[in-house]
Design a protein around this motif. Structure first.
Motif, PDB file in Angstrom:
ATOM      1  N   PRO A   1     -33.709 -33.520 -25.239  1.00  0.00           N
ATOM      2  CA  PRO A   1     -34.526 -34.057 -24.063  1.00  0.00           C
ATOM      3  C   PRO A   1     -33.420 -34.963 -23.008  1.00  0.00           C
TER       4      PRO A   1
ATOM      5  N   TRP B   1     -31.160 -29.836 -20.654  1.00  0.00           N
ATOM      6  CA  TRP B   1     -32.799 -29.913 -20.134  1.00  0.00           C
ATOM      7  C   TRP B   1     -32.879 -29.334 -18.909  1.00  0.00           C
TER       8      TRP B   1
ATOM      9  N   ALA C   1     -34.700 -24.505 -21.675  1.00  0.00           N
ATOM     10  CA  ALA C   1     -35.058 -25.746 -22.403  1.00  0.00           C
ATOM     11  C   ALA C   1     -36.328 -25.490 -23.020  1.00  0.00           C
TER      12      ALA C   1
ATOM     13  N   ASN D   1     -38.665 -26.428 -28.810  1.00  0.00           N
ATOM     14  CA  ASN D   1     -37.464 -27.166 -29.078  1.00  0.00           C
ATOM     15  C   ASN D   1     -37.143 -26.979 -30.612  1.00  0.00           C
TER      16      ASN D   1
END
Length: 281
Positions: free
Chosen positions: A154, A159, A188, A226
């Motif tokens: 992040p 990102w 992302a 993620n």
């Protein structure tokens, strides 16, 4: 068992849901099962348009399951509930306001199989922005060779890839591609329409974290993707072949607070589900 299970959470969007089901009914991949978790104040399964589309999906060889549920715990719990009904190796998490062109599902399925990745997405364009060109938000990094695991932190440079998922950027970014050319690009995260390897999704806990969040929350797919990116990699496709109905969001103000974003759970989830040495560089 179906080739793909399509999991749709919905709430008070009968018109948008009809658009979504129309796209499903037109897919050239027909061996599908649609599972809907409906939290609408007035269940939508018996409305004429939706009932007709259910029949079309079934007449074309698919199956439809409908679950009417109370509004209690938010979207992550809805996805967890739906995942509990999934049996196919590949599952499409589809929002209730996305139209897919007929080739999208079969293409996502082919690429997921070829890449052995955690997920492959097709982010929907908002065509009300078709005249709103944003060249500085349309740059994408294409994959050359196989999709590989990668750690996307992040607030990192990577990102910023998510900027291409605003407005009609994905539509404009695909304008230079040939009609029969589908390219994989680095992400992302990619919400709204993403095909997952079910076993890989379950290996990172799925959406079982829902009880750690307030009922009004967001970011649940950002979190699981993620984790999947780090272990198996993921990508999205251009052209996406998907379009957003651009209905108002169902996430309230409380759900936009940082404390209500599922991404706050990332450090804990990394320790639990991403073994040392398995995170991509």
């Amino acid at each position: 068992m179906s080739v793909v299970d399509i999991l749709i959470p919905t709430i008070d969007r009968p018109q948008e849901l009809a658009v979504t089901l129309a796209g499903i009914a037109s897919q050239d991949l027909r061996d599908i099962r649609v599972v809907v978790a409906d939290q609408s104040a007035r269940p939508t399964h018996s409305t004429p348009a939706i009932a007709t589309l259910r029949r079309i999906i079934e007449a074309r060889g698919g199956a439809v399951q409908w679950h009417c549920r109370e509004q209690l715990h938010g979207i992550a719990e809805q996805r967890d509930f739906l995942l509990g009904y999934a049996t196919a190796d590949s599952i499409l998490l589809l929002d209730d306001d996305v139209f897919m062109e007929p080739w999208v599902l079969s293409t996502l399925h082919r690429i997921l199989s070829e890449e052995n990745a955690g997920f492959v997405g097709a982010f929907p364009a908002g065509l009300s922005f078709i005249d709103d060109e944003r060249p500085n938000e349309q740059q994408v990094e294409f994959w050359h060779g196989r999709v590989l695991p990668e750690a996307v932190e992040p607030d990192s440079r990577e990102w910023e890839r998510a900027r291409v998922h605003a407005a009609a950027n994905v539509f404009h970014a695909a304008s230079g591609l040939q009609l029969d050319e589908v390219r994989r690009y680095k992400v992302a995260w990619v919400g709204a329409c993403a095909l997952y390897d079910r076993r890989k999704l379950e290996a990172v806990g799925g959406f079982s974290f829902w009880s750690k969040l307030p009922p009004d929350h967001a970011g649940e797919e950002v979190l699981v993707q993620n984790l999947l990116l780090r272990r198996w990699g993921g990508c999205a496709i251009l052209p996406s072949g998907t379009y957003h109905a651009e209905a108002p969001t169902t996430i309230g103000e409380a759900g936009r607070k940082e404390t209500a974003n599922a991404l706050q759970l990332l450090p804990e989830m990394l320790k639990r589900y991403v073994p040392a040495g398995e995170s991509g560089g």
